[in-house]
Write a protein that holds these residues in place. Structure first.
Motif, PDB file in Angstrom:
ATOM      1  N   SER A 104      73.698 -28.883  25.409  1.00  0.00           N
ATOM      2  CA  SER A 104      72.492 -30.025  24.897  1.00  0.00           C
ATOM      3  C   SER A 104      70.975 -29.762  25.323  1.00  0.00           C
ATOM      4  CB  SER A 104      72.953 -31.701  25.501  1.00  0.00           C
ATOM      5  OG  SER A 104      71.817 -31.572  26.364  1.00  0.00           O
ATOM      6  N   GLU A 105      70.810 -29.250  25.636  1.00  0.00           N
ATOM      7  CA  GLU A 105      68.855 -28.899  26.150  1.00  0.00           C
ATOM      8  C   GLU A 105      68.643 -27.852  24.823  1.00  0.00           C
ATOM      9  OE1 GLU A 105      67.392 -30.127  30.873  1.00  0.00           O
ATOM     10  OE2 GLU A 105      68.838 -27.687  30.017  1.00  0.00           O
ATOM     11  N   ASP A 106      69.816 -26.890  25.126  1.00  0.00           N
ATOM     12  CA  ASP A 106      69.422 -25.684  23.300  1.00  0.00           C
ATOM     13  C   ASP A 106      69.460 -26.318  22.642  1.00  0.00           C
ATOM     14  OD1 ASP A 106      69.075 -24.060  25.787  1.00  0.00           O
ATOM     15  OD2 ASP A 106      71.191 -23.788  25.799  1.00  0.00           O
ATOM     16  N   TYR A 107      70.149 -27.193  22.125  1.00  0.00           N
ATOM     17  CA  TYR A 107      69.828 -28.447  20.880  1.00  0.00           C
ATOM     18  C   TYR A 107      68.991 -28.744  21.073  1.00  0.00           C
ATOM     19  CZ  TYR A 107      75.390 -26.775  21.450  1.00  0.00           C
ATOM     20  OH  TYR A 107      76.591 -26.142  21.163  1.00  0.00           O
ATOM     21  N   LEU A 108      67.973 -29.482  21.902  1.00  0.00           N
ATOM     22  CA  LEU A 108      66.944 -30.714  21.185  1.00  0.00           C
ATOM     23  C   LEU A 108      66.211 -29.717  21.193  1.00  0.00           C
ATOM     24  CD1 LEU A 108      67.624 -32.967  23.945  1.00  0.00           C
ATOM     25  CD2 LEU A 108      67.955 -33.646  21.899  1.00  0.00           C
ATOM     26  N   GLY A 109      66.363 -28.666  22.014  1.00  0.00           N
ATOM     27  CA  GLY A 109      65.422 -27.393  21.819  1.00  0.00           C
ATOM     28  C   GLY A 109      65.342 -26.323  20.459  1.00  0.00           C
ATOM     29  N   LYS A 110      66.313 -27.005  19.654  1.00  0.00           N
ATOM     30  CA  LYS A 110      65.910 -26.055  18.224  1.00  0.00           C
ATOM     31  C   LYS A 110      65.382 -27.079  17.581  1.00  0.00           C
ATOM     32  CE  LYS A 110      69.544 -22.950  19.562  1.00  0.00           C
ATOM     33  NZ  LYS A 110      68.990 -21.517  18.788  1.00  0.00           N
ATOM     34  N   VAL A 111      65.540 -28.719  17.600  1.00  0.00           N
ATOM     35  CA  VAL A 111      65.003 -29.634  16.870  1.00  0.00           C
ATOM     36  C   VAL A 111      63.500 -30.078  16.865  1.00  0.00           C
ATOM     37  CG1 VAL A 111      65.334 -31.487  15.135  1.00  0.00           C
ATOM     38  CG2 VAL A 111      67.326 -30.315  16.262  1.00  0.00           C
ATOM     39  N   LEU A 112      63.309 -30.079  18.594  1.00  0.00           N
ATOM     40  CA  LEU A 112      62.282 -31.273  18.705  1.00  0.00           C
ATOM     41  C   LEU A 112      60.721 -30.702  19.422  1.00  0.00           C
ATOM     42  CD1 LEU A 112      64.187 -33.458  21.551  1.00  0.00           C
ATOM     43  CD2 LEU A 112      64.138 -34.377  18.941  1.00  0.00           C
ATOM     44  N   PRO A 113      60.858 -29.360  19.090  1.00  0.00           N
ATOM     45  CA  PRO A 113      59.518 -28.499  19.155  1.00  0.00           C
ATOM     46  C   PRO A 113      58.652 -29.172  18.003  1.00  0.00           C
ATOM     47  CG  PRO A 113      60.707 -27.651  20.285  1.00  0.00           C
ATOM     48  CD  PRO A 113      61.976 -28.429  19.141  1.00  0.00           C
ATOM     49  N   SER A 114      58.600 -29.457  17.026  1.00  0.00           N
ATOM     50  CA  SER A 114      57.966 -30.180  15.982  1.00  0.00           C
ATOM     51  C   SER A 114      57.724 -30.778  16.098  1.00  0.00           C
ATOM     52  CB  SER A 114      58.348 -28.970  14.344  1.00  0.00           C
ATOM     53  OG  SER A 114      59.393 -29.685  14.147  1.00  0.00           O
ATOM     54  N   HIS A 115      58.539 -31.879  16.815  1.00  0.00           N
ATOM     55  CA  HIS A 115      58.011 -33.622  16.691  1.00  0.00           C
ATOM     56  C   HIS A 115      57.713 -33.894  18.319  1.00  0.00           C
ATOM     57  CE1 HIS A 115      60.524 -33.995  12.823  1.00  0.00           C
ATOM     58  NE2 HIS A 115      61.459 -33.157  13.577  1.00  0.00           N
ATOM     59  N   ARG A 116      57.209 -32.664  19.240  1.00  0.00           N
ATOM     60  CA  ARG A 116      56.999 -33.481  20.136  1.00  0.00           C
ATOM     61  C   ARG A 116      56.060 -33.832  20.457  1.00  0.00           C
ATOM     62  NH1 ARG A 116      58.595 -34.766  24.572  1.00  0.00           N
ATOM     63  NH2 ARG A 116      58.444 -33.398  26.604  1.00  0.00           N
ATOM     64  N   GLN A 117      55.533 -34.413  19.905  1.00  0.00           N
ATOM     65  CA  GLN A 117      54.330 -35.457  19.873  1.00  0.00           C
ATOM     66  C   GLN A 117      54.707 -36.756  19.683  1.00  0.00           C
ATOM     67  OE1 GLN A 117      51.314 -34.908  21.918  1.00  0.00           O
ATOM     68  NE2 GLN A 117      51.943 -32.079  21.674  1.00  0.00           N
ATOM     69  N   LYS A 118      55.358 -36.975  18.870  1.00  0.00           N
ATOM     70  CA  LYS A 118      56.257 -38.184  18.710  1.00  0.00           C
ATOM     71  C   LYS A 118      56.969 -38.663  19.519  1.00  0.00           C
ATOM     72  CE  LYS A 118      57.801 -37.594  14.321  1.00  0.00           C
ATOM     73  NZ  LYS A 118      57.667 -37.630  12.591  1.00  0.00           N
ATOM     74  N   VAL A 119      57.875 -37.725  20.582  1.00  0.00           N
ATOM     75  CA  VAL A 119      58.794 -38.120  21.054  1.00  0.00           C
ATOM     76  C   VAL A 119      58.749 -38.609  22.928  1.00  0.00           C
ATOM     77  CG1 VAL A 119      60.544 -37.409  19.521  1.00  0.00           C
ATOM     78  CG2 VAL A 119      59.857 -36.046  21.245  1.00  0.00           C
ATOM     79  N   PHE A 120      59.900 -38.740  23.996  1.00  0.00           N
ATOM     80  CA  PHE A 120      59.510 -39.114  24.743  1.00  0.00           C
ATOM     81  C   PHE A 120      61.194 -38.619  25.244  1.00  0.00           C
ATOM     82  CE2 PHE A 120      59.927 -40.553  29.275  1.00  0.00           C
ATOM     83  CZ  PHE A 120      58.926 -40.509  29.518  1.00  0.00           C
ATOM     84  N   LEU A 121      61.228 -37.146  25.867  1.00  0.00           N
ATOM     85  CA  LEU A 121      62.316 -36.540  26.500  1.00  0.00           C
ATOM     86  C   LEU A 121      62.438 -36.453  27.625  1.00  0.00           C
ATOM     87  CD1 LEU A 121      65.006 -34.451  25.379  1.00  0.00           C
ATOM     88  CD2 LEU A 121      62.619 -32.310  25.697  1.00  0.00           C
ATOM     89  N   ALA A 122      63.530 -36.923  28.288  1.00  0.00           N
ATOM     90  CA  ALA A 122      63.771 -37.536  29.399  1.00  0.00           C
ATOM     91  C   ALA A 122      65.417 -35.958  30.434  1.00  0.00           C
ATOM     92  CB  ALA A 122      64.508 -38.552  29.866  1.00  0.00           C
ATOM     93  N   SER A 123      64.966 -35.755  30.868  1.00  0.00           N
ATOM     94  CA  SER A 123      65.628 -34.858  31.766  1.00  0.00           C
ATOM     95  C   SER A 123      65.664 -35.026  33.150  1.00  0.00           C
ATOM     96  CB  SER A 123      65.733 -33.351  31.723  1.00  0.00           C
ATOM     97  OG  SER A 123      66.629 -32.479  31.948  1.00  0.00           O
TER      98      SER A 123
END
Length: 140
Positions: A104-123
């Motif tokens: 899941s971390e890899d899959y999220l890493g494929k999509v979220l970088p361009s949205h990073r300023q508007k999302v909250f990512l918890a691990s």
């Protein structure tokens, strides 16, 4: 089972239904299909709540990377990416993952970088020693 609130009953019922759909699709071997895009004007803003003591408002729904979903399945990148992209389209801005959740971390890493300023990512980590937890955080 005692229902503590209508919201809890709604969430538990929704999760059970979603899990049943995903499990049935997985057992049948058929790919999970993501519905066609919804026109932006028809999407209503999701209700938001304060996220703990962060001062950040996020929608009451988030997307988790664990469990019986393509986000935690090896070899399901196309399905996982489609789900993540759809979640963003629908206004989801809270994403939860962990190193122990499979890819899941890899899959999220494929999509979220361009949205990073508007999302909250918890691990998180299940390692209980400082050095191990730190190494996992750095890898994540």
């Amino acid at each position: 089972m005692v229902w503590k609130s209508k919201r809890r009953r709604f969430l538990i019922t929704s999760l059970a239904a979603a899990g049943g759909v995903v499990s049935q699709a997985r057992l049948s071997g058929k790919p999970i299909k993501i519905s066609a895009p919804v026109k932006e004007a028809s999407i209503k803003a999701l209700p938001e709540r304060l996220l703990g003591g962060t001062g950040i408002q996020v929608p009451i729904f988030g997307l988790g990377g664990a469990g019986q979903t393509p986000l935690s399945w090896n070899g399901a990148q196309a399905e996982a990416v489609a789900i993540i992209e759809r979640a963003l389209e629908l206004g989801i801005r809270y994403f939860d993952t962990a190193a122990s959740y499979g890819p899941s971390e890899d899959y999220l890493g494929k999509v979220l970088p361009s949205h990073r300023q508007k999302v909250f990512l918890a691990s998180k980590t299940d390692l209980r020693d400082r050095d191990g937890a730190w190494r996992e955080l750095e890898r994540s």
